[in-house]
Write a protein that holds these residues in place. Structure first.
Motif, PDB file in Angstrom:
ATOM      1  N   TRP A 148       0.838  -1.206   0.000  1.00 29.36           N
ATOM      2  CA  TRP A 148       0.000   0.000   0.000  1.00 29.36           C
ATOM      3  C   TRP A 148       0.874   1.257   0.000  1.00 29.36           C
ATOM      4  O   TRP A 148       0.554   2.242  -0.676  1.00 29.36           O
ATOM      5  CB  TRP A 148      -0.920  -0.004   1.215  1.00 29.36           C
ATOM      6  N   GLN A 149       1.948   1.226   0.765  1.00 26.83           N
ATOM      7  CA  GLN A 149       2.833   2.391   0.802  1.00 26.83           C
ATOM      8  C   GLN A 149       3.410   2.673  -0.579  1.00 26.83           C
ATOM      9  O   GLN A 149       3.555   3.840  -0.971  1.00 26.83           O
ATOM     10  CB  GLN A 149       3.955   2.144   1.823  1.00 26.83           C
ATOM     11  N   GLN A 150       3.735   1.618  -1.338  1.00 25.40           N
ATOM     12  CA  GLN A 150       4.273   1.809  -2.679  1.00 25.40           C
ATOM     13  C   GLN A 150       3.227   2.416  -3.608  1.00 25.40           C
ATOM     14  O   GLN A 150       3.525   3.321  -4.408  1.00 25.40           O
ATOM     15  CB  GLN A 150       4.745   0.468  -3.255  1.00 25.40           C
ATOM     16  N   LEU A 151       1.983   1.936  -3.493  1.00 29.55           N
ATOM     17  CA  LEU A 151       0.912   2.488  -4.329  1.00 29.55           C
ATOM     18  C   LEU A 151       0.722   3.974  -4.051  1.00 29.55           C
ATOM     19  O   LEU A 151       0.618   4.794  -4.979  1.00 29.55           O
ATOM     20  CB  LEU A 151      -0.397   1.726  -4.082  1.00 29.55           C
ATOM     21  N   PHE A 152       0.672   4.332  -2.773  1.00 27.60           N
ATOM     22  CA  PHE A 152       0.462   5.737  -2.432  1.00 27.60           C
ATOM     23  C   PHE A 152       1.689   6.585  -2.761  1.00 27.60           C
ATOM     24  O   PHE A 152       1.565   7.776  -3.063  1.00 27.60           O
ATOM     25  CB  PHE A 152       0.085   5.864  -0.954  1.00 27.60           C
ATOM     26  N   SER A 153       2.860   5.970  -2.714  1.00 30.21           N
ATOM     27  CA  SER A 153       4.072   6.688  -3.138  1.00 30.21           C
ATOM     28  C   SER A 153       3.989   7.012  -4.626  1.00 30.21           C
ATOM     29  O   SER A 153       4.350   8.127  -5.054  1.00 30.21           O
ATOM     30  CB  SER A 153       5.311   5.834  -2.848  1.00 30.21           C
ATOM     31  N   ASN A 154       3.493   6.064  -5.420  1.00 27.62           N
ATOM     32  CA  ASN A 154       3.321   6.304  -6.857  1.00 27.62           C
ATOM     33  C   ASN A 154       2.318   7.422  -7.111  1.00 27.62           C
ATOM     34  O   ASN A 154       2.519   8.267  -7.994  1.00 27.62           O
ATOM     35  CB  ASN A 154       2.862   5.029  -7.550  1.00 27.62           C
ATOM     36  N   ALA A 155       1.235   7.425  -6.316  1.00 21.74           N
ATOM     37  CA  ALA A 155       0.234   8.487  -6.457  1.00 21.74           C
ATOM     38  C   ALA A 155       0.850   9.836  -6.096  1.00 21.74           C
ATOM     39  O   ALA A 155       0.596  10.852  -6.765  1.00 21.74           O
ATOM     40  CB  ALA A 155      -0.973   8.193  -5.572  1.00 21.74           C
ATOM     41  N   GLY A 156       1.676   9.849  -5.040  1.00 22.10           N
ATOM     42  CA  GLY A 156       2.332  11.088  -4.639  1.00 22.10           C
ATOM     43  C   GLY A 156       3.252  11.629  -5.714  1.00 22.10           C
ATOM     44  O   GLY A 156       3.337  12.846  -5.933  1.00 22.10           O
ATOM     45  N   GLN A 157       3.923  10.730  -6.432  1.00 24.58           N
ATOM     46  CA  GLN A 157       4.814  11.156  -7.512  1.00 24.58           C
ATOM     47  C   GLN A 157       4.025  11.805  -8.648  1.00 24.58           C
ATOM     48  O   GLN A 157       4.463  12.809  -9.221  1.00 24.58           O
ATOM     49  CB  GLN A 157       5.602   9.953  -8.028  1.00 24.58           C
TER      50      GLN A 157
ATOM     51  N   ASP B 207      -8.617  12.075  -2.451  1.00 19.86           N
ATOM     52  CA  ASP B 207      -9.499  12.836  -3.341  1.00 19.86           C
ATOM     53  C   ASP B 207      -9.000  12.766  -4.786  1.00 19.86           C
ATOM     54  O   ASP B 207      -9.800  12.631  -5.726  1.00 19.86           O
ATOM     55  CB  ASP B 207      -9.579  14.298  -2.888  1.00 19.86           C
ATOM     56  N   TYR B 208      -7.700  12.861  -4.956  1.00 17.19           N
ATOM     57  CA  TYR B 208      -7.087  12.776  -6.287  1.00 17.19           C
ATOM     58  C   TYR B 208      -7.418  11.429  -6.945  1.00 17.19           C
ATOM     59  O   TYR B 208      -7.814  11.370  -8.120  1.00 17.19           O
ATOM     60  CB  TYR B 208      -5.579  12.961  -6.145  1.00 17.19           C
ATOM     61  N   LEU B 209      -7.279  10.355  -6.182  1.00 18.06           N
ATOM     62  CA  LEU B 209      -7.559   9.027  -6.710  1.00 18.06           C
ATOM     63  C   LEU B 209      -9.051   8.851  -7.018  1.00 18.06           C
ATOM     64  O   LEU B 209      -9.419   8.230  -8.024  1.00 18.06           O
ATOM     65  CB  LEU B 209      -7.094   7.954  -5.719  1.00 18.06           C
ATOM     66  N   LYS B 210      -9.911   9.392  -6.155  1.00 15.40           N
ATOM     67  CA  LYS B 210     -11.346   9.318  -6.412  1.00 15.40           C
ATOM     68  C   LYS B 210     -11.704  10.039  -7.709  1.00 15.40           C
ATOM     69  O   LYS B 210     -12.452   9.512  -8.549  1.00 15.40           O
ATOM     70  CB  LYS B 210     -12.129   9.946  -5.249  1.00 15.40           C
ATOM     71  N   ARG B 211     -11.171  11.249  -7.868  1.00 15.38           N
ATOM     72  CA  ARG B 211     -11.486  12.029  -9.079  1.00 15.38           C
ATOM     73  C   ARG B 211     -10.951  11.316 -10.330  1.00 15.38           C
ATOM     74  O   ARG B 211     -11.615  11.313 -11.376  1.00 15.38           O
ATOM     75  CB  ARG B 211     -10.883  13.430  -8.967  1.00 15.38           C
ATOM     76  N   ALA B 212      -9.768  10.726 -10.214  1.00 17.70           N
ATOM     77  CA  ALA B 212      -9.197  10.006 -11.357  1.00 17.70           C
ATOM     78  C   ALA B 212     -10.065   8.807 -11.723  1.00 17.70           C
ATOM     79  O   ALA B 212     -10.317   8.541 -12.913  1.00 17.70           O
ATOM     80  CB  ALA B 212      -7.781   9.543 -11.023  1.00 17.70           C
ATOM     81  N   PHE B 213     -10.542   8.082 -10.711  1.00 19.25           N
ATOM     82  CA  PHE B 213     -11.377   6.905 -10.979  1.00 19.25           C
ATOM     83  C   PHE B 213     -12.707   7.311 -11.606  1.00 19.25           C
ATOM     84  O   PHE B 213     -13.172   6.680 -12.569  1.00 19.25           O
ATOM     85  CB  PHE B 213     -11.622   6.137  -9.678  1.00 19.25           C
ATOM     86  N   ILE B 214     -13.311   8.356 -11.071  1.00 15.82           N
ATOM     87  CA  ILE B 214     -14.593   8.816 -11.607  1.00 15.82           C
ATOM     88  C   ILE B 214     -14.431   9.303 -13.042  1.00 15.82           C
ATOM     89  O   ILE B 214     -15.225   8.958 -13.930  1.00 15.82           O
ATOM     90  CB  ILE B 214     -15.168   9.940 -10.717  1.00 15.82           C
ATOM     91  N   HIS B 215     -13.402  10.101 -13.286  1.00 17.33           N
ATOM     92  CA  HIS B 215     -13.197  10.644 -14.636  1.00 17.33           C
ATOM     93  C   HIS B 215     -12.993   9.521 -15.648  1.00 17.33           C
ATOM     94  O   HIS B 215     -13.611   9.507 -16.724  1.00 17.33           O
ATOM     95  CB  HIS B 215     -11.991  11.587 -14.657  1.00 17.33           C
TER      96      HIS B 215
END
Length: 352
Positions: free
Chosen positions: A156-165, A225-233
């Motif tokens: 999970w930390q790796q996934l969120f690190s990728n999102a942060g990048q 929020d960023y991930l939610k918006r990306a999924f919805i879009h």
């Protein structure tokens, strides 16, 4: 069967000195004397000792124990029930401690030696999980984490690190890379929850509400929020052929604010459907009213024509709806009159 003091002490896990003390303060005395002069404990004496130890385990002092037994303030069955409750709590605490140790094992497996801070943060994490999930649910999630590395804490930390990048690089949530990562996020949460939408909702609530967990996982509210918006879009791109850009943008914005509302409503309807509740039952009619209100709020944006266009689009994209738990059978259960009307129109079309 009658027991000497040494035998009873050994069987009860007490010292002879403790039993002598109980005798001296009048709490428990041997009630039988043998022919040879030994003082022996009878069955009733052993039962009383059980009561004494049980009440002590509940946190009472010896003077309190004596008063309670003298006044018959607690019955045998009730005392056993209280002991069982206490034991259940101890078992749950032990299970959570075991979970804590498993997490620490994962930390050590990565080659990192846990510091005091790691120990404390892991204990804090276990306490947080206990606020949102039962012990059985925690155990099931732990098993899934052990079976798939991407569900582990490091995964999970790796996934969120990728999102942060992506966020640091100013990659918009409309970018396909953000959508791919959001899909991975949703898919992992679905697997961690064992496909249980209610558990997924609690996982999301826990991440949104607990700063300590956000800090440990690296998933801030802004990132979620960023991930939610990306999924919805990304997931609503399929409707671009049915709606104007402005219409779809309005729907996407509304869906973001109803991200958790729709899954919860679908779950409630599905529960009544699976229980065999009549479509005419008041509870189902209330659910139908809630469904219509939420549909017009999220898909209509105050525009009835837009809501109708979206409804027509959803009728054509049945597979998209089915992946979200909304199939024809569920809609027919919720809106039986609409289903009958649709069937009649279909029959007329066949005749023509």
């Amino acid at each position: 069967m009658q027991l000497k003091i040494g035998e009873l002490a050994k069987r009860a896990g007490l010292t002879i000195r403790t039993l002598h003390h109980y005798d001296a303060i009048g709490l428990l005395s041997p009630s039988v004397r043998s022919e040879t002069g030994y003082r022996l404990y009878s069955l009733s004496d052993v039962a009383r000792l059980h009561q004494i130890q049980a009440i002590k385990q509940l946190g009472f002092s010896l003077s309190d124990v004596r008063e309670m037994l003298a006044g018959n303030q607690i019955s045998g069955p009730e005392l056993i029930r209280q002991q069982r409750i206490l034991l259940d709590r101890q078992i749950e605490h032990a299970a959570r401690l075991r979970d804590c140790l498993v997490l620490l094992e994962e930390q050590i497996a990565t080659g990192q030696e846990p510091t005091i801070a790691v120990w404390l943060s892991t204990l804090e994490l276990m306490a947080l999980h206990g606020k949102y999930f039962s012990n059985d649910e925690i155990k099931a999630m732990r098993s899934r984490k052990q079976q798939a590395s991407e569900l582990s804490e490091a995964g999970w930390q790796q996934l969120f690190s990728n999102a942060g990048q992506l966020m640091q690089a100013a990659i918009a949530h409309t970018d396909p890379r953000a959508y791919a990562l959001a899909c991975d996020w949703i898919e992992r949460a679905h697997r961690l929850a064992g496909g249980d939408a209610l558990m997924m909702q609690r996982l999301g609530q826990m991440h949104q509400s607990e700063p300590a967990l956000q800090e440990r996982s690296g998933a801030s509210p802004a990132m979620l929020d960023y991930l939610k918006r990306a999924f919805i879009h990304g997931s609503f791109a399929i409707f671009e052929k049915y709606l104007a850009s402005a219409e779809l943008a309005a729907i996407r914005a509304n869906i973001f604010h109803a991200f958790d509302a729709w899954p919860m409503l679908v779950i409630r309807v599905r529960q009544e459907f699976d229980n065999g509740t009549s479509p005419q039952a008041p509870v189902v009619r209330q659910l139908a009213a809630e469904w219509q209100a939420l549909f017009h709020k999220t898909y209509g944006n105050g525009n009835p024509q837009l809501a109708e266009k979206m409804a027509a689009a959803l009728d054509k994209e049945t597979e998209w709806s089915a992946t979200r738990g909304v199939d024809a059978a569920l809609l027919a259960f919720l809106f039986p009159e609409k289903a009958k009307s649709r069937d009649k129109n279909f029959q007329r079309a066949k005749v023509k």
